[in-house]
Design an enzyme around this catalytic site. Structure first.
Site, PDB file in Angstrom:
ATOM      1  CG  ASP A 180      89.541  35.212  38.493  1.00 16.22           C
ATOM      2  OD1 ASP A 180      88.910  36.443  37.924  1.00 16.22           O
ATOM      3  OD2 ASP A 180      90.514  35.114  39.055  1.00 16.22           O
ATOM      4  CB  CYS A 194      95.637  32.723  42.758  1.00 13.97           C
ATOM      5  SG  CYS A 194      94.114  32.394  41.588  1.00 13.97           S
ATOM      6  CB  CYS A 250      68.801  34.526  30.992  1.00 12.26           C
ATOM      7  SG  CYS A 250      68.923  35.737  29.696  1.00 12.26           S
TER       8      CYS A 250
END
Length: 214
Positions: free
Chosen positions: A69, A125, A113
């Site tokens: 995340d 969260c 890239c």
């Protein structure tokens, strides 16, 4: 290294309320083994950037599936997969949108890239429980705390500014402050402080499970 939080339960179907505070990796393993008992899963409750997870560790896999995340961890795994010459399947979500890309050394471009745009939204969260950047704290104050203080008065909210008169939704924040009696400002400020740095922390600590080592 992540642990289960209440706000995970509406979208992460392997977890239940009784799992709050426990390791996501370990609980996910136990949940999957209940309906696929013959497979082998090794959970690691640790940081993917720890020295133990080096190029040699990644070489043991046929493919790596990413579900991280934050960009820093994704870049780290991308570089390890390139060094280990292991295909990487990168995935993620932003709001209601999702994306999956496949990266194979020498055949496709790598994850880094193409420049990645700076995120405009942040997972709740992350900004409430594990903020790691200055921007997380700013977003928390702007989107969560500000809404609690000056949001819809009709919603149940123990931090919302109260006054004897009704406040229109279009009223400016400064006008709302003027409505608070001088003798109530100190009390109101203390209530905010106690809630954010007292009640919220106590609630988080109360979710910490006790483990028995055998």
């Amino acid at each position: 290294m992540d642990t289960i939080e209440v706000n995970n339960l509406n979208r992460q179907f392997l977890f239940r309320k009784s799992h709050v505070g426990q390791s996501k990796a370990k609980v996910a393993r136990d949940a999957v083994l209940k309906f696929r008992p013959h497979i082998s899963i090794t959970p690691y409750h640790a940081n993917v950037k720890d020295p133990d997870f080096n190029v040699g560790f990644f070489k043991q896999f046929n493919v790596v599936l990413n579900g991280l995340d934050n960009l820093d961890a994704r870049r780290h795994v991308n570089r390890l997969c390139l060094a280990a010459e292991v295909p990487l399947v990168e995935s993620g979500t932003t709001g209601l949108l999702g994306q999956v890309t496949v990266h194979v050394k020498g055949r496709t471009e790598c994850y880094e890239c193409q420049p990645k745009p700076a995120p405009k939204t942040y997972p709740v969260c992350t900004i409430t429980s594990t903020p790691s950047k200055f921007v997380h704290c700013i977003v928390w104050a702007k989107d969560l705390l500000f809404t609690k203080l000056f949001g819809d008065r009709n919603q149940e909210n123990d931090l919302n500014v109260r006054s004897t008169d009704a406040t229109s939704s279009s009223e400016h924040v400064e006008d709302v402050f003027k409505r608070i009696k001088d003798e109530d400002i100190e009390q109101y400020g203390r209530r905010i402080y106690d809630h954010v740095f007292g009640y919220n922390i106590e609630e988080a600590l109360s979710c910490t499970p006790s483990f028995t080592v055998r």
